[in-house]
Scaffold this motif. Structure first.
Motif, PDB file in Angstrom:
ATOM      1  N   SER A 164      -5.380 -11.285  -4.247  1.00  0.00           N
ATOM      2  CA  SER A 164      -4.456 -10.381  -3.568  1.00  0.00           C
ATOM      3  C   SER A 164      -5.043  -8.986  -3.430  1.00  0.00           C
ATOM      4  O   SER A 164      -5.743  -8.503  -4.314  1.00  0.00           O
ATOM      5  N   VAL A 165      -4.724  -8.355  -2.305  1.00  0.00           N
ATOM      6  CA  VAL A 165      -4.973  -6.942  -2.074  1.00  0.00           C
ATOM      7  C   VAL A 165      -3.619  -6.369  -1.706  1.00  0.00           C
ATOM      8  O   VAL A 165      -2.968  -6.857  -0.783  1.00  0.00           O
ATOM      9  N   TYR A 166      -3.163  -5.357  -2.444  1.00  0.00           N
ATOM     10  CA  TYR A 166      -1.809  -4.871  -2.208  1.00  0.00           C
ATOM     11  C   TYR A 166      -1.709  -3.381  -2.523  1.00  0.00           C
ATOM     12  O   TYR A 166      -2.510  -2.827  -3.269  1.00  0.00           O
TER      13      TYR A 166
ATOM     14  N   ALA B 100      -1.709   3.402  -4.479  1.00  0.00           N
ATOM     15  CA  ALA B 100      -3.107   2.962  -4.557  1.00  0.00           C
ATOM     16  C   ALA B 100      -3.234   1.552  -3.995  1.00  0.00           C
ATOM     17  O   ALA B 100      -2.277   0.786  -3.962  1.00  0.00           O
ATOM     18  N   VAL B 101      -4.435   1.226  -3.553  1.00  0.00           N
ATOM     19  CA  VAL B 101      -4.737  -0.129  -3.114  1.00  0.00           C
ATOM     20  C   VAL B 101      -5.324  -0.871  -4.309  1.00  0.00           C
ATOM     21  O   VAL B 101      -6.301  -0.424  -4.913  1.00  0.00           O
ATOM     22  N   GLU B 102      -4.688  -1.979  -4.667  1.00  0.00           N
ATOM     23  CA  GLU B 102      -5.075  -2.760  -5.835  1.00  0.00           C
ATOM     24  C   GLU B 102      -5.620  -4.116  -5.415  1.00  0.00           C
ATOM     25  O   GLU B 102      -5.313  -4.611  -4.339  1.00  0.00           O
ATOM     26  N   HIS B 103      -6.415  -4.723  -6.295  1.00  0.00           N
ATOM     27  CA  HIS B 103      -6.936  -6.076  -6.112  1.00  0.00           C
ATOM     28  C   HIS B 103      -6.567  -6.880  -7.352  1.00  0.00           C
ATOM     29  O   HIS B 103      -6.579  -6.342  -8.460  1.00  0.00           O
TER      30      HIS B 103
END
Length: 108
Positions: A41-43, A48-51
């Protein structure tokens, strides 16, 4: 006849998803939960953009239990804000619908 519905949700790992799923099935809130591992997932989260790695869980239930299923998922979910997406079913195979309806409802 009441229609089946699905809930799409995600969990951090298969063990957690299966444990929550078993609780839903034992409580007759779901006929089944499918757990699909290996999702990446990328969210966006808190600016912030998280993985991350997650699993998909698909809960099979009935329309009349939608609020109860969502409440139980929120109560048992490890995420601060769990992703709970109820999906209305326009049509289902009659045998599949009958099975879901027979396995959900009043705890036996």
């Amino acid at each position: 006849m009441e229609r089946p519905f699905l809930v799409y949700t995600t969990f951090p790992d298969a063990e957690t998803a299966l444990a929550v799923g078993e609780e839903l099935v034992r409580a007759k809130l779901a006929a089944c939960i499918n757990v699909i591992p290996g999702m990446r997932s990328v969210y966006a989260w808190k600016g912030a953009v998280e993985h991350g790695s997650e699993v998909v869980a698909i809960v099979k239930s009935r329309e009349g239990l939608a609020q109860a299923v969502a409440a139980e998922l929120k109560a048992r979910h490890p995420y601060e804000t769990p992703f709970i997406l109820p999906l209305a079913i326009a049509e289902a195979d009659p045998d599949t619908a009958a099975w879901i309806l027979s396995e959900t409802g009043a705890p036996g």
